[in-house]
Design an enzyme around this catalytic site. Structure first.
Site, PDB file in Angstrom:
ATOM      1  N   GLU A 141      -0.157   3.208 -11.919  1.00  0.00           N
ATOM      2  CA  GLU A 141       0.601   4.378 -11.498  1.00  0.00           C
ATOM      3  C   GLU A 141       0.081   3.798  -9.533  1.00  0.00           C
ATOM      4  O   GLU A 141      -0.975   2.690  -9.257  1.00  0.00           O
ATOM      5  CB  GLU A 141       0.702   5.910 -10.930  1.00  0.00           C
ATOM      6  N   ASN A 142       1.445   3.784  -9.067  1.00  0.00           N
ATOM      7  CA  ASN A 142       1.426   3.511  -7.037  1.00  0.00           C
ATOM      8  C   ASN A 142       1.306   5.031  -6.068  1.00  0.00           C
ATOM      9  O   ASN A 142       2.028   5.312  -7.303  1.00  0.00           O
ATOM     10  CB  ASN A 142       1.570   2.285  -7.276  1.00  0.00           C
ATOM     11  N   ALA A 143       0.723   5.469  -5.255  1.00  0.00           N
ATOM     12  CA  ALA A 143       1.107   6.394  -4.829  1.00  0.00           C
ATOM     13  C   ALA A 143       2.406   6.194  -4.092  1.00  0.00           C
ATOM     14  O   ALA A 143       3.230   7.238  -3.775  1.00  0.00           O
ATOM     15  CB  ALA A 143      -0.036   6.943  -2.967  1.00  0.00           C
ATOM     16  N   GLU A 186       3.972  -1.174 -21.046  1.00  0.00           N
ATOM     17  CA  GLU A 186       5.410  -2.346 -22.191  1.00  0.00           C
ATOM     18  C   GLU A 186       5.304  -2.997 -21.288  1.00  0.00           C
ATOM     19  O   GLU A 186       4.923  -4.492 -21.775  1.00  0.00           O
ATOM     20  CB  GLU A 186       6.290  -1.640 -22.162  1.00  0.00           C
ATOM     21  N   TYR A 237       5.201   5.293  -5.726  1.00  0.00           N
ATOM     22  CA  TYR A 237       5.815   5.410  -7.636  1.00  0.00           C
ATOM     23  C   TYR A 237       6.470   4.073  -7.487  1.00  0.00           C
ATOM     24  O   TYR A 237       6.363   3.843  -8.641  1.00  0.00           O
ATOM     25  CB  TYR A 237       6.772   7.036  -7.016  1.00  0.00           C
TER      26      TYR A 237
END
Length: 160
Positions: free
Chosen positions: A64-66, A75, A68
């Site tokens: 994840e990343n701030a 996958e 989004y």
């Protein structure tokens, strides 16, 4: 107007123990890598283990990343790694597992739509189906013998 019916066929195993040893081993690797996922925002951990025709196993988890849209699902992390590092080597099987840090997931969690489309591209590229096993943290395990069961109206390069 004509109405058509589209069916999807999945096999559902009552538990992890009902899987063959080979599938259990692949699923164990997806569980191991799932627990290393970087998911501080959603608290939703996903792991993917891909078995290639040459016997290599490629792993991926969600990142994840701030910002989004900049994150990536497990996958696609795994399948793109396989495509980049093992070009021309077919994918035989994928094992996927998901875990929420907020509540227990006991039903099979399928790939999201974007991941389904990415897997579809690799099925078409290799001209062979990819077996996909998926589960939550515990409970039943679902198996699709091809991505086409999860995404029956696939958008592919024949439309381009």
């Amino acid at each position: 107007m004509k109405e058509i019916e589209i069916k999807s066929v999945l096999q559902v195993y009552d538990s992890f123990d009902d899987l063959s040893k080979d599938v259990q081993d692949l699923m164990k690797q997806s569980i191991m890598i799932r627990d290393k996922a970087y998911a501080p925002y959603s608290q939703f951990l996903v792991g993917a283990a891909i078995l290639l025709e040459n016997g290599e196993v490629v792993l991926g988890n969600n990142q994840e990343n701030a910002s989004y849209p900049s994150g990536l699902c497990a996958e696609r992390t795994a399948i793109y790694h396989a495509g980049a590092n093992y070009p021309g080597v077919s994918i035989k099987m994928m094992a996927l597992t998901a875990k929420s840090l907020k509540h227990k997931l006991e039903s099979p969690i399928p790939p999201c739509g974007a991941c389904r489309q990415a897997i579809a591209e690799y099925e078409q590229k290799q001209d062979a189906p990819i077996e996909i096993y998926f589960m939550g943290e515990t409970g039943k395990v679902a198996k699709s013998s091809s991505l086409s069961n999860l995404l029956p109206l696939i958008f592919d390069n024949s439309y381009l």
